[in-house]
Design a protein around this motif. Structure first.
Motif, PDB file in Angstrom:
ATOM      1  N   GLN A  19     -99.075 -39.279 -25.279  1.00  0.00           N
ATOM      2  CA  GLN A  19     -98.596 -38.380 -26.343  1.00  0.00           C
ATOM      3  C   GLN A  19     -97.064 -38.405 -26.424  1.00  0.00           C
ATOM      4  O   GLN A  19     -96.492 -38.391 -27.517  1.00  0.00           O
ATOM      5  N   GLN A  45    -106.478 -30.411 -24.143  1.00  0.00           N
ATOM      6  CA  GLN A  45    -105.228 -30.003 -24.800  1.00  0.00           C
ATOM      7  C   GLN A  45    -104.090 -30.872 -24.304  1.00  0.00           C
ATOM      8  O   GLN A  45    -104.190 -31.510 -23.266  1.00  0.00           O
ATOM      9  N   ILE A  51     -95.184 -31.038 -23.636  1.00  0.00           N
ATOM     10  CA  ILE A  51     -94.715 -30.451 -24.900  1.00  0.00           C
ATOM     11  C   ILE A  51     -93.306 -29.894 -24.713  1.00  0.00           C
ATOM     12  O   ILE A  51     -92.413 -30.143 -25.525  1.00  0.00           O
ATOM     13  N   ASP A  60     -91.518 -32.577 -31.514  1.00  0.00           N
ATOM     14  CA  ASP A  60     -92.628 -31.631 -31.380  1.00  0.00           C
ATOM     15  C   ASP A  60     -93.951 -32.392 -31.290  1.00  0.00           C
ATOM     16  O   ASP A  60     -94.381 -33.006 -32.264  1.00  0.00           O
ATOM     17  N   ILE A  61     -94.578 -32.346 -30.115  1.00  0.00           N
ATOM     18  CA  ILE A  61     -95.903 -32.964 -29.960  1.00  0.00           C
ATOM     19  C   ILE A  61     -96.975 -31.889 -29.781  1.00  0.00           C
ATOM     20  O   ILE A  61     -98.100 -32.182 -29.418  1.00  0.00           O
ATOM     21  N   SER A  62     -96.605 -30.639 -30.075  1.00  0.00           N
ATOM     22  CA  SER A  62     -97.517 -29.516 -29.811  1.00  0.00           C
ATOM     23  C   SER A  62     -98.763 -29.527 -30.689  1.00  0.00           C
ATOM     24  O   SER A  62     -99.764 -28.901 -30.345  1.00  0.00           O
ATOM     25  N   GLN A  63     -98.717 -30.225 -31.820  1.00  0.00           N
ATOM     26  CA  GLN A  63     -99.874 -30.249 -32.710  1.00  0.00           C
ATOM     27  C   GLN A  63    -100.837 -31.380 -32.381  1.00  0.00           C
ATOM     28  O   GLN A  63    -101.872 -31.520 -33.019  1.00  0.00           O
ATOM     29  N   GLY A  64    -100.482 -32.192 -31.400  1.00  0.00           N
ATOM     30  CA  GLY A  64    -101.347 -33.296 -31.015  1.00  0.00           C
ATOM     31  C   GLY A  64    -102.652 -32.791 -30.401  1.00  0.00           C
ATOM     32  O   GLY A  64    -102.715 -31.707 -29.843  1.00  0.00           O
ATOM     33  N   VAL A  65    -103.671 -33.598 -30.549  1.00  0.00           N
ATOM     34  CA  VAL A  65    -104.976 -33.293 -29.964  1.00  0.00           C
ATOM     35  C   VAL A  65    -105.428 -34.537 -29.218  1.00  0.00           C
ATOM     36  O   VAL A  65    -105.438 -35.631 -29.787  1.00  0.00           O
TER      37      VAL A  65
END
Length: 134
Positions: A19, A45, A51, A60-65
């Motif tokens: 990620q 997660q 993150i 921002d990689i916070s929306q990655g799944v």
């Protein structure tokens, strides 16, 4: 069919290293490269410390799944970068493969994750320079 090179980053859980690498390449390539990431056993997660470490870099990689890496993704990628997934990653003749030996950031604090992040950044910069000169 896209004429952009396709790069796939793969690690076991697709929650940290892959990620972060995908985040860097997406940010640095300005859309020139199609970036994908996946895992052989995706986690539930993104690693919150990964993150945090990337947020320090303004990414921002916070929306990655975490996603399951598929055989089709590997087949359709020009470059496949593995990060500690061993023999579980499928191999197709004619593809460019690299294995980046990186410490898994899982369970580590921010001070231990920053050097991993910085190593990934250096490797992504070198990869991008190679892809641009190809």
């Amino acid at each position: 069919m896209s004429t952009k090179p396709v790069v796939l980053f793969v690690c076991i859980h697709n929650a940290g290293r892959s990620q972060m690498a995908a985040g860097y390449l997406t940010a640095m390539s300005g859309g020139e490269i199609e970036v994908r990431s996946g895992g052989s056993e995706p986690g539930d997660q993104i690693n919150p410390v990964a993150i945090q470490a990337m947020a320090e870099e303004g990414i921002d990689i916070s929306q990655g799944v975490p996603q399951l890496m598929t055989t089709e993704q590997v087949r359709d990628s020009d470059v496949v970068i593995t990060m500690g997934c061993g023999d579980v990653c499928p191999i197709f003749p004619g593809k460019r493969y690299e294995d980046w030996e990186l410490v898994d950031p899982a369970g580590k604090g921010i001070d231990e994750v920053r050097p991993i992040r910085d190593d990934i950044k250096r490797r992504v910069e070198a990869l991008l320079a190679e892809l641009r000169s190809a």
